[in-house]
Design an enzyme around this catalytic site. Sequence first.
Site, PDB file in Angstrom:
ATOM      1  CD  GLU A 141     -17.173  11.965  48.128  1.00  0.00           C
ATOM      2  OE1 GLU A 141     -16.654  12.290  47.030  1.00  0.00           O
ATOM      3  OE2 GLU A 141     -17.814  12.731  48.832  1.00  0.00           O
ATOM      4  CE  LYS A 143      -8.794  11.005  41.289  1.00  0.00           C
ATOM      5  NZ  LYS A 143      -9.064  11.017  39.869  1.00  0.00           N
ATOM      6  CG  ASP A 145     -11.065   6.720  35.240  1.00  0.00           C
ATOM      7  OD1 ASP A 145     -10.820   7.895  34.929  1.00  0.00           O
ATOM      8  OD2 ASP A 145     -10.374   5.756  34.882  1.00  0.00           O
ATOM      9  CE1 TYR A 254     -16.206  15.945  42.365  1.00  0.00           C
ATOM     10  CE2 TYR A 254     -16.840  14.163  40.910  1.00  0.00           C
ATOM     11  CZ  TYR A 254     -16.146  15.330  41.139  1.00  0.00           C
ATOM     12  OH  TYR A 254     -15.394  15.879  40.152  1.00  0.00           O
ATOM     13  CE  LYS A 359      -4.764   7.999  40.109  1.00  0.00           C
ATOM     14  NZ  LYS A 359      -4.626   9.153  39.262  1.00  0.00           N
ATOM     15  CB  CYS A 453       4.254 -27.230  13.488  1.00  0.00           C
ATOM     16  SG  CYS A 453       4.510 -27.429  15.264  1.00  0.00           S
ATOM     17  CB  CYS A 456       6.768 -31.219  14.788  1.00  0.00           C
ATOM     18  SG  CYS A 456       5.134 -30.900  14.096  1.00  0.00           S
ATOM     19  CB  CYS A 471       0.693 -28.423  14.621  1.00  0.00           C
ATOM     20  SG  CYS A 471       1.711 -29.903  14.564  1.00  0.00           S
ATOM     21  CB  CYS A 476       3.550 -31.955  17.301  1.00  0.00           C
ATOM     22  SG  CYS A 476       4.272 -30.376  17.733  1.00  0.00           S
TER      23      CYS A 476
HETATM   24  S1  IVH Z   1     -13.324  16.171  44.609  1.00  0.00           S
HETATM   25  C1  IVH Z   1     -12.243  20.493  45.028  1.00  0.00           C
HETATM   26  N1  IVH Z   1     -14.468  13.825  44.497  1.00  0.00           N
HETATM   27  O1  IVH Z   1     -10.934  13.564  40.173  1.00  0.00           O
HETATM   28  C2  IVH Z   1     -12.737  19.115  44.842  1.00  0.00           C
HETATM   29  N2  IVH Z   1     -13.163  14.529  42.628  1.00  0.00           N
HETATM   30  O2  IVH Z   1      -8.153  15.228  40.167  1.00  0.00           O
HETATM   31  C3  IVH Z   1     -11.871  18.300  43.998  1.00  0.00           C
HETATM   32  N3  IVH Z   1     -13.122  12.899  40.799  1.00  0.00           N
HETATM   33  O3  IVH Z   1     -11.300  15.219  37.456  1.00  0.00           O
HETATM   34  C4  IVH Z   1     -12.494  17.109  43.427  1.00  0.00           C
HETATM   35  N4  IVH Z   1     -14.392  11.393  41.746  1.00  0.00           N
HETATM   36  O4  IVH Z   1     -13.616  15.002  38.559  1.00  0.00           O
HETATM   37  C5  IVH Z   1     -13.690  14.722  43.858  1.00  0.00           C
HETATM   38  N5  IVH Z   1     -15.543  11.758  44.553  1.00  0.00           N
HETATM   39  C6  IVH Z   1     -14.779  12.653  43.906  1.00  0.00           C
HETATM   40  C7  IVH Z   1     -14.272  12.428  42.614  1.00  0.00           C
HETATM   41  C8  IVH Z   1     -13.458  13.381  42.013  1.00  0.00           C
HETATM   42  C9  IVH Z   1     -13.712  11.709  40.666  1.00  0.00           C
HETATM   43  C10 IVH Z   1     -12.264  13.517  39.756  1.00  0.00           C
HETATM   44  C11 IVH Z   1     -12.566  14.931  39.458  1.00  0.00           C
HETATM   45  C12 IVH Z   1     -11.294  15.449  38.834  1.00  0.00           C
HETATM   46  C13 IVH Z   1     -10.279  14.582  39.462  1.00  0.00           C
HETATM   47  C14 IVH Z   1      -9.476  15.399  40.419  1.00  0.00           C
END
Ligand code: IVH
Length: 723
Positions: A141, A143, A145, A254, A359, A453, A456, A471, A476
Amino acid sequence: MYTSEQQRTLFEQSKQLLQPAAGLPLTEDAFALATLLRQLIRFHEWRYSVQNDPVISDFEYDQLYKQLEAVENQFPETHTADSPTRRVSPDLTENFTLVAHLTPMLSLGNSYNADDLNDFDEQIKKLCNLPKDAAIAYCVEPKYDGGTIALVYENDQLTRGATRGNGEMGDEITANMRTLRSIPLQAAFASRGIAKAELRGEALIRKDNFEKINKKRQDAGESLFANPRNAATGALRMKDPKESAARGLEAFIYQLGYAIDATGNNVMQSFQSHDESIHLLESLGFKTPLAKTGVTQHLPATKTCANIQEVIDFCLAWQDYRDEYPYELDGMVVKVNLLELQALCGYTSHHPRWAIAYKFKARQATTRLRDVEFQVGKSGAVTPVAKLEPVALAGVTVSNVSLHNEEFIRTKDIRIGDQVLVERAGDVIPYIVKSLAELRDGTEQPVVYPKNCPVCHTPLIKPEEEAIWRCENAECEAQVVQRMIFHTSKHAMDIEGLGESTIEKFYKLGWLHSIADLYRLDYEAIAKLEGFGEKSANNMRSALEKAKNNPVYRLLHSLSILHLGQKGSKLLAAEIGHVLELKDWDLERYQEIKDVGPVLARNVYHFFHTDHNIALLQTMEQLGVNLTQTEDDKKPESAIDGPLSGKSILFTGTLTTCTREQAEARAAAAGANLASSVSKNLHILVAGEKAGSKLKKAQALGTVEIWTEAEFLDRVQAPEASE
Ligand code: IVH
């Protein structure tokens, strides 16, 4: 969540209620009407905030909402705590209360490449006592932010929202969470035997919304957010829930973290897999990684992979498409799908052993601003450039970043010696987000703008309507070299093999004084230069010979006349038979051309009324550069009848016998429509030398005819032959 039948009914009922109002109902009908309106509004909130696909306009939604408000105000006994009108409570939350999460909110371990993911997979098999060659299914899924949230539902009602806090305890932010339309105030958990549940998710702000928020803040003279995450985490903890709602937060859920039935028994075991629990949450109306979010064109947001190799491929593909996603992501999360296996893996005190974050390469980093240099452009604009301590950003090393102008440096209070936050997002040129004033030790120096400048030494001038210093000495040295570099560039004369470093080298050797000298290079001398040789000298000669026949709009564009871009050059070219006619035009004649404004008119007029520019063009013409308008200059409209009538055509790669423009003109004269990209609708792709991604894409589609340049010339009747 809703069957199509239900959706149709809800839509039709909405439309009926949107008919001109028949006045308020009788008391006995009020309950029914309020219930119906709540049902309709919930449905539209789900379509809008969860599905991103509303079926009525914002205006119509507001009308339904107002009707509900009116009924509930007139008949307060109809009001319920989970009514959409109760999303924003009028009370200000003075202080946040700390609350304990139902289960700890752990962090995640990190991985950065395929090896790390393979190690993770191996570890899982060990923990589960599975053979090395077993295939484990994983859910992958985004992640997200943003700001992490935990939501508690009891008896199908949202009863609590909290921030992650320290993982054990977080701030209670229920009032703010209730304002998010992607969070249902009620959800039918009871239908799955769940009496109390805790959900984990992330509150986010769409990237485009973030831009708007920052723009507003800038206009109001307020400080800017560095990124959508900061804006989101700030919004979660706003004291006034209305403010929080105004930032347009959205929640993605999630994880089902905790679920018990009415007797307090854990019901998590009733789910077989993570993806089953996510599907349940989706069907209850939550916005989950399964939501349609705009990247479907290339990749789904989430995938249940059969083995770790699929996980790796999916994660690597996402790295390339992350910029298309409407929300900020910092990676992907990989989770063992079967809950039975998750249980075997267990947890450390820090993270679950059954999940890992993959990451993406960091796109923001802090580094030190060593110095600021001032560079002179082709039209004399002086641009400050930050010289940074080199820093790796999303896979490239960044050490020079434009600071644009004096105003940029002033508003961001950038000083030499500062630690600065640099960002490189996708194809966007790296830029400085902000300086970190809190890290200063007093040795930092203000940036001093030069008065003269740097090349020049002519005094710099700041035209009133512009943000930059210039300039104004056209001779130049810096400008002369930059103009040559621009002259040969792809957008201008498109002369391959004569890039920045070659031009700088030839200039230093004293071979180049003006762009005319490019057309009288000594190829024998070039062939003898280290790093060149006969072959590249010959290639250079053919590239220059080919460029001599360019249509005149390219030549006009290549002259670096201030503000004259390709479009303006085409407009101008269409009005003339020969470039030197322009020296006889008066200012009004330029202004008569539609879309040519007074500033551009003045600049072009000035250029063609300067003797040495005319002398330069005359020399170029003597050296064989085309200054005469040809029919090929004006792309003809597609002919109605011709060998390529009704066909769409695209050229890619380098053509050897004619320029791209000439080929396009021939195709159009043969009746073809010129396409701009490879798609299912494209009929013909003409692939010249060194054709790359377009050719690959056309081959992959399998529906596009691929021709060589010779085949193309065979098929079209060359205009010369038909005359
Ligand atoms: S699962 C026990 N799924 O990532 C379950 N975390 O370091 C652990 N995060 O701040 C988390 N998207 O909020 C999970 N699809 C995703 C996520 C997710 C973002 C964030 C989570 C936490 C950090 C974990």
